[in-house]
Every structure is written in structure tokens, then in C-alpha cells.
Design a protein around this motif. Structure first.
Motif, PDB file in Angstrom:
ATOM      1  N   LEU A 145       0.824  -1.214   0.000  1.00 49.21           N
ATOM      2  CA  LEU A 145       0.000   0.000   0.000  1.00 49.21           C
ATOM      3  C   LEU A 145       0.858   1.264   0.000  1.00 49.21           C
ATOM      4  N   MET A 146       1.940   1.257   0.760  1.00 49.50           N
ATOM      5  CA  MET A 146       2.826   2.413   0.806  1.00 49.50           C
ATOM      6  C   MET A 146       3.465   2.654  -0.568  1.00 49.50           C
ATOM      7  N   GLY A 147       3.851   1.591  -1.238  1.00 54.34           N
ATOM      8  CA  GLY A 147       4.435   1.731  -2.565  1.00 54.34           C
ATOM      9  C   GLY A 147       3.479   2.373  -3.544  1.00 54.34           C
ATOM     10  N   TRP A 148       2.224   1.932  -3.542  1.00 51.14           N
ATOM     11  CA  TRP A 148       1.227   2.508  -4.451  1.00 51.14           C
ATOM     12  C   TRP A 148       0.905   3.951  -4.076  1.00 51.14           C
ATOM     13  N   MET A 149       0.861   4.248  -2.770  1.00 54.99           N
ATOM     14  CA  MET A 149       0.613   5.626  -2.352  1.00 54.99           C
ATOM     15  C   MET A 149       1.738   6.542  -2.834  1.00 54.99           C
ATOM     16  N   LEU A 150       2.981   6.117  -2.655  1.00 57.29           N
ATOM     17  CA  LEU A 150       4.121   6.933  -3.085  1.00 57.29           C
ATOM     18  C   LEU A 150       4.108   7.131  -4.594  1.00 57.29           C
ATOM     19  N   ALA A 151       3.751   6.098  -5.339  1.00 54.89           N
ATOM     20  CA  ALA A 151       3.659   6.230  -6.799  1.00 54.89           C
ATOM     21  C   ALA A 151       2.524   7.182  -7.183  1.00 54.89           C
ATOM     22  N   ALA A 152       1.393   7.087  -6.489  1.00 55.59           N
ATOM     23  CA  ALA A 152       0.226   7.906  -6.822  1.00 55.59           C
ATOM     24  C   ALA A 152       0.465   9.393  -6.579  1.00 55.59           C
ATOM     25  N   ILE A 153       1.234   9.731  -5.560  1.00 54.57           N
ATOM     26  CA  ILE A 153       1.457  11.153  -5.262  1.00 54.57           C
ATOM     27  C   ILE A 153       2.697  11.704  -5.946  1.00 54.57           C
ATOM     28  N   GLY A 154       3.360  10.879  -6.751  1.00 57.49           N
ATOM     29  CA  GLY A 154       4.547  11.363  -7.452  1.00 57.49           C
ATOM     30  C   GLY A 154       5.711  11.636  -6.527  1.00 57.49           C
ATOM     31  N   ALA A 155       5.923  10.750  -5.573  1.00 55.84           N
ATOM     32  CA  ALA A 155       6.941  10.962  -4.552  1.00 55.84           C
ATOM     33  C   ALA A 155       8.366  10.922  -5.086  1.00 55.84           C
ATOM     34  N   GLY A 156       8.549  10.514  -6.315  1.00 56.00           N
ATOM     35  CA  GLY A 156       9.893  10.439  -6.871  1.00 56.00           C
ATOM     36  C   GLY A 156      10.563  11.785  -7.046  1.00 56.00           C
ATOM     37  N   SER A 157       9.767  12.844  -7.144  1.00 52.17           N
ATOM     38  CA  SER A 157      10.361  14.173  -7.317  1.00 52.17           C
ATOM     39  C   SER A 157      10.690  14.844  -5.984  1.00 52.17           C
ATOM     40  N   ALA A 158      10.279  14.243  -4.887  1.00 53.64           N
ATOM     41  CA  ALA A 158      10.612  14.777  -3.557  1.00 53.64           C
ATOM     42  C   ALA A 158      11.991  14.249  -3.182  1.00 53.64           C
ATOM     43  N   LEU A 159      13.008  15.070  -3.329  1.00 51.32           N
ATOM     44  CA  LEU A 159      14.391  14.696  -3.045  1.00 51.32           C
ATOM     45  C   LEU A 159      14.818  13.437  -3.792  1.00 51.32           C
ATOM     46  N   GLY A 160      14.350  13.325  -5.024  1.00 48.50           N
ATOM     47  CA  GLY A 160      14.706  12.172  -5.841  1.00 48.50           C
ATOM     48  C   GLY A 160      14.887  12.588  -7.289  1.00 48.50           C
ATOM     49  N   LEU A 161      15.101  11.617  -8.128  1.00 48.20           N
ATOM     50  CA  LEU A 161      15.353  11.863  -9.545  1.00 48.20           C
ATOM     51  C   LEU A 161      14.097  11.766 -10.406  1.00 48.20           C
ATOM     52  N   GLY A 162      12.924  11.713  -9.776  1.00 51.62           N
ATOM     53  CA  GLY A 162      11.674  11.532 -10.507  1.00 51.62           C
ATOM     54  C   GLY A 162      11.374  12.617 -11.520  1.00 51.62           C
ATOM     55  N   ALA A 163      11.576  13.881 -11.162  1.00 53.03           N
ATOM     56  CA  ALA A 163      11.288  14.982 -12.093  1.00 53.03           C
ATOM     57  C   ALA A 163      12.214  14.909 -13.301  1.00 53.03           C
ATOM     58  N   TRP A 164      13.485  14.647 -13.067  1.00 50.45           N
ATOM     59  CA  TRP A 164      14.426  14.499 -14.179  1.00 50.45           C
ATOM     60  C   TRP A 164      14.025  13.329 -15.067  1.00 50.45           C
ATOM     61  N   TRP A 165      13.678  12.204 -14.446  1.00 55.32           N
ATOM     62  CA  TRP A 165      13.273  10.997 -15.171  1.00 55.32           C
ATOM     63  C   TRP A 165      12.074  11.284 -16.072  1.00 55.32           C
TER      64      TRP A 165
END
Length: 178
Positions: A145-165
């Protein structure tokens, strides 16, 4: 005579998720979840003696799935025991742990990571049914559930490389790669 109505423009409501402190906690949660997966991968590969002894490691020639799956006792134990030690299951299990862990830690491909995490942790969850401490929820279900929540809110751009990706031309527009 017409009355002129003045429309006041207001800024869109901010989500609590946009607050700097929330972004830090989201990032820390994402990284911690990634570490759960990545540590399991590294420990099973090298056998650091925490959950996997050195002689039980993949590098020592042992199956990462045999020890656990061959001892399941739940309602679906027959199905899971049949998978124990299968080389295809072993490769998929190790790839799942490593890739999901790396994705969550880096913030790249969280939707695919959530899907992979569902197979890894969801399988472990199902292998334990019925649960001994709580009839419905254990940590494996929470990880899913935590994994899906993090994916749903776009957590990759919070101190991560998600926005660049997501800005890469071959990723842009393919939301399943976010």
C-alpha cells in the motif's frame, strides 16, 4: 443599470503534500521503503548474517526462495512450497527486490516499482495467510500500500530523480514509466 460583479482570483488551494516538511517526510518514507527491498536483496546475495547466513547466500550457490517458501504453513502453502527453489522464481525474486529497492531509493519508475513490490511483498503476504497476529494486515501488505501511495502522489520528485526521469523524451507521456 447593470451592476458590475468583481471576481477575485485566488491562488489554487495548496495541498498539505506541497509543504516542505511533508516533501521531506515523503522522500524519507520512499527511501526507507526502498531500503527495505534493497537490503533484502543485498543480504540474500552476500549473506551478511542478518537474515541470511553467509553459507545461505546466493553467492554461496543457495536459492533465495527455498528457505522461506519450503517452510510456509498457510492456507496456500502447497502452492508456495512448489515454487521453492525454482530457478525462475529465484531470479524473479532477486530482480524484484533489487529493482524495486533501487527505484524507490532513486525516485525513478515508482509505478513499475509499486507493481513489482506488489508481486514480491504481496506474494509473501499471501504465503502467510492466515496471519498469526492480525487477521488482515501485516507489514507486507503495508509495504504494498505504501508503494502505491508513493507512486500515486509522485513521490519520486521529492528529493529524488523523478522529475528528471519524467522529463526524458522517451519517458514523457508514458505515465506507466513514472
Amino acid at each position: 443599470m447593470s451592476t458590475r460583479t468583481e471576481i477575485t482570483r485566488t491562488a489554487p488551494a495548496r495541498s498539505a503534500l506541497d509543504a516542505p516538511a511533508a516533501r521531506v517526510f515523503i522522500a524519507l518514507t520512499r527511501i526507507a521503503l526502498g531500503f527495505v527491498y534493497l537490503w533484502a536483496f543485498v543480504d540474500k546475495l552476500f549473506g551478511f548474517g542478518v537474515a541470511t547466513p553467509p553459507e545461505g547466500s546466493v553467492l554461496a550457490g543457495q536459492s533465495p526462495s527455498a528457505g522461506y517458501l519450503s517452510h510456509t504453513e498457510g492456507a496456500l502453502s502447497g502452492m508456495f512450497q512448489a515454487l521453492a527453489g525454482n530457478p525462475v522464481v529465484d531470479v524473479l525474486f532477486m530482480l524484484g527486490l533489487g529493482a524495486v529497492g533501487a527505484a524507490f531509493i532513486s525516485g525513478i519508475g515508482l509505478r513499475l516499482a509499486a507493481l513489482g513490490g506488489t508481486f514480491v511483498m504481496g506474494g509473501i503476504y499471501l504465503s502467510m495467510l492466515p496471519l498469526s497476529n492480525n487477521p488482515i494486515v501485516d507489514e507486507h501488505l503495508l509495504y504494498v500500500l505504501m508503494g502505491w501511495m508513493l507512486a500515486a502522489i509522485g513521490a519520486g520528485s521529492a528529493l529524488g530523480l523523478g522529475a528528471w526521469w519524467q522529463s526524458l523524451s522517451w519517458v514523457r507521456g508514458r505515465r506507466w514509466l513514472y
